[in-house]
Design an enzyme around this catalytic site. Sequence first.
Site, PDB file in Angstrom:
ATOM      1  N   TYR B 438      -3.758   0.304   1.315  1.00 50.75           N
ATOM      2  CA  TYR B 438      -4.591  -0.629   0.532  1.00 50.75           C
ATOM      3  C   TYR B 438      -3.785  -1.797  -0.032  1.00 50.75           C
ATOM      4  CZ  TYR B 438      -3.958   2.253  -3.877  1.00 50.75           C
ATOM      5  OH  TYR B 438      -3.501   2.939  -4.963  1.00 50.75           O
ATOM      6  N   GLU B 439      -4.509  -2.822  -0.440  1.00 55.19           N
ATOM      7  CA  GLU B 439      -3.890  -4.111  -0.825  1.00 55.19           C
ATOM      8  C   GLU B 439      -3.033  -4.684   0.298  1.00 55.19           C
ATOM      9  OE1 GLU B 439      -5.128  -5.420  -3.320  1.00 55.19           O
ATOM     10  OE2 GLU B 439      -5.903  -3.678  -4.372  1.00 55.19           O
TER      11      GLU B 439
END
Lengths: 596, 596
Positions: B438-439
Amino acid sequence: MTYRAPVKDMLFDIRHLAGIDQIARIPGFEEAGFDTAQAVLEECARFNEEVVAPLNWTGDQQPSRLRGGEVLTTPGFREAYRQYAEGGWQGLQHPTEFGGQGLPKTIGAACGEMLNSANLSFALCPLLTDGAIEALLTAGSDELKATYLHRLVSGEWTGTMNLTEPQAGSDLALVRTRAEPRPDGAYRIFGTKIYITYGEHDMADNIVHLVLARVQGAPEGVKGISLFVVPKFMVDKDGSLGARNDVHCVSIEHKLGIKASPTAVLQYGDKGGAVGYLVGQENRGLEYMFIMMNAARYAVGVQGIAVAERAYQKAVAYARERVQSRPVDGSLAGSAPIIHHPDVKRMLMTMRAYTEGCRAMAAVAAAAYDAAHHHPDGEVRKQNQAFYEFMVPLVKGYSTEMSLEVTSLGVQVHGGMGFIEETGAAQYYRDAKILTIYEGTTAIQANDLVGRKTARDGGQTARAIAAQIEKTEGELARQGSVAAKAVHKRLAAARRAFLDVVDFVAGQTKAAPNAVFAGSVPYLMLAGNLVAGWQLARSLLAAEQLAGQGEDLDFMKAKVATARFYADHILAKAPGIRDSIVEGADSVTAMALEAF
Amino acid sequence: MTYRAPVKDMLFDIRHLAGIDQIARIPGFEEAGFDTAQAVLEECARFNEEVVAPLNWTGDQQPSRLRGGEVLTTPGFREAYRQYAEGGWQGLQHPTEFGGQGLPKTIGAACGEMLNSANLSFALCPLLTDGAIEALLTAGSDELKATYLHRLVSGEWTGTMNLTEPQAGSDLALVRTRAEPRPDGAYRIFGTKIYITYGEHDMADNIVHLVLARVQGAPEGVKGISLFVVPKFMVDKDGSLGARNDVHCVSIEHKLGIKASPTAVLQYGDKGGAVGYLVGQENRGLEYMFIMMNAARYAVGVQGIAVAERAYQKAVAYARERVQSRPVDGSLAGSAPIIHHPDVKRMLMTMRAYTEGCRAMAAVAAAAYDAAHHHPDGEVRKQNQAFYEFMVPLVKGYSTEMSLEVTSLGVQVHGGMGFIEETGAAQYYRDAKILTIYEGTTAIQANDLVGRKTARDGGQTARAIAAQIEKTEGELARQGSVAAKAVHKRLAAARRAFLDVVDFVAGQTKAAPNAVFAGSVPYLMLAGNLVAGWQLARSLLAAEQLAGQGEDLDFMKAKVATARFYADHILAKAPGIRDSIVEGADSVTAMALEAF
């Protein structure tokens, strides 16, 4: 279809690396040539793709459950196991004398990979039965053999290995389960065993536990351990099942993975003693257990290859279908399937190269096993035995460690979807984590490699393998293709790194044991890396030659590309590992224990 | 206690590597010297050890649940969050103007690590709120700031980032959520967003969604994306909460890890359109989102360090208490705690060295952020900004990838117990796996490192960092201790490897993008490895000097031992990675797509 068995790749290894035609010249294996291998593998592929593989996700979602001392396995497992047994798969490698098919391990190992790719949890039951069969074949009395072997080989009954106790994990010297002799020659067994895979289940009529215990008055430590057969149901003279024995499942574990495989805590003797029968001689239990262990360790290595293969297939399928972002080289105007992106290719190639490399290593080890056990020439047997024994910790340790990386990459290729359980990629990541732990952790494999396999013969076997690798380097030089040259360079560097470490290990194990064992796992990783890379180098040689004869060009090109990738990206790690081992031991042991 | 914050190690980094005394000379940070850092960290440690850490396992066992469109978080989370907000922790790094404490990131990042070690799932809520605050501070109108910032900074309300849609993951060009202008200047938002962390929960009175969407008629691709604020409850002029907005949670995901953190699918506009307010200018949404992303990427890197630290602590505790096997050097007659065994030490040292190395890297990056944003001298700001921006993909990518290895080793140290969920080691292994995704996945971080951070300035920033590393090498040479010499050798080799790769990347990104991006993740790993190793080399220099002054000898010895271990066992990988990148690109891209 969630899994397609890599039959073609397996047959390539069996023919060109393991040399099935040589194996078929060994008396008893005359029928086990390439055609047999092909027929068996194709049938095995069908069974596992259609029957076993679809139950993998089910098993994760509906694990085995304990209800009143009985374990209910995942819906569908009973029926699939019935088909497995009826298909004769349990007896594939076992002697025809006991109803088996007597095929070489070279074929059996490939079938084992398929079963494990299809369903790691399901496959554990037959895997443990194989171990029980091996132990009884080697050390069981004629009576024990007569009573148990046919039923185990047919798959009607299943086997277990009972080693671990709460205080005795890697350290079997601490086993406390005790055996009291009965007047009739049998024993009464008392104790608690933990982590017993398929220690209780509903898929077969009887369960044959092989149990480590101490006979009253036995010496302390590992020299006082004996091996016993303890059946779940007593077996009458006519072979029919009698009373329930005093061994009971008191709980099963809640695990990170392989959830369908029941991991039992077994209580022996709460109602007066479980009836057990001595296998072989008293106090030689550990030796017999190692027979099972060695079979099981090889098989667990194959599990690593198997789960890596399945994770790879799933990742490739997703990478072909998921459309996201433009290619960096501008070759497509719009968003492309992510398999076009170089880093996704790198991840998939890493997964593939590790998997094919370890598969090739396992195939060659299996061929050595077959020759070691069946070749008519004693010297050939001896050499092959030494080679095989060197390979066992590599197949187990390296293939399972690589499966952690491969299944992690499998999740990574899926991006956010990989973290969602329903996608299924995470299951492989969770399942794989047990493989570096059970049947001896990676550190235990490395101790074996250092102690029994390297230091004991002063590095002789290791150097003999290096000499074989050097021959392959010569062939690569003669081949002279761009890929062969690239692989040659990395293989030679890795071999030299390996030889440095072998000198270090052979020379220092007695003088500086802490320094050597500080590098034992890195040594195992370096050796596994090298041997897998060597086998891929051999596959490159074969593939380029076959391609030159116009055979199956696309397949051969992929073989060459995989071998080269392995050399450039995985074998290239070897010199760094050498430095860490030979120059870095002090920094492993420098920290004061209180400072951690 | 399940977690003890490594306050001493953090303060060492803050003082001797990040240079808190220099930061305290920057106008506005006069109060933020070492004493403040110490006081804040000690208070923060108490709160996280006592309040947040005990909820970590609870969260795994009793994850967030969706009931009728509302998410009920893990029992205990509401109360802990209330204490978090009341303690002023949300506002630590935010401007005093909006009720924050205005402390430097150098202090805030250490506090962030503690919160994440204590509870990765819990910490995600404040982490996302921080991102929302950053975006509004940078691009929000005065009215938006006035309406939302105080409540976010106080923790009364929380924030979210809404980027992903089913077809738009890494590729935001594919975003389809649409925004229709209303006559009053607001917009009506329609669409589906997925993977929204804390997109719905019961811990705060309001949730402020920051949402990427396309205004009708906007250009295709990323140039047509705008950023909107969409509150869960409308906010009246007087700041009180009004009607429920048309954004609803339709499901939450069933995930591999961070189970207590609700990952929502949010549906916008099913009842006529969710009311949204434009942030900044139309079609500049991606730019603003990157402000959030960069803050969040650094923070996710810290999550990697945090989970690694907790896994390390758990493994050490187990290794001290688990008794198994005799030491290989015969130093004890009986079985010993496994921490005596060299391979267990090797695993613990690996975990520790990675964690301390990445923590040191993150601390130095945070200090650069503080200087880049607050230093009075424009040239100093510019240099620090370039350094910080180079660090962000390293902190994110390298620290999270290392956390996979560290949490895996954490399970491994526990042996069979590690695979049993109740032990808790497996939770870290499962939780950590999201961090590389994620990110921005590791590949996305690597693209950023290659494109914006290296190729764009022709490798200038990268080479400036290498020049600083060379200075540290000179100091190691002058120091002259055995450890300094050992580290010097590895650091110099790693730096040279890095420079070769920088030349390759800077020179070839345009000419041969496939070749460069085939090595982008390895480049990121090499760069992260080097910078973390460099910071540990600096910590060795400081520790030896302080030890020479008689300060805290045991602690300083451990610092030196850790730095040396890192150099011998982790930095030693760098030259191999160089070879793979510079000489191995062809083998990544050689395989025909059909052949996978």
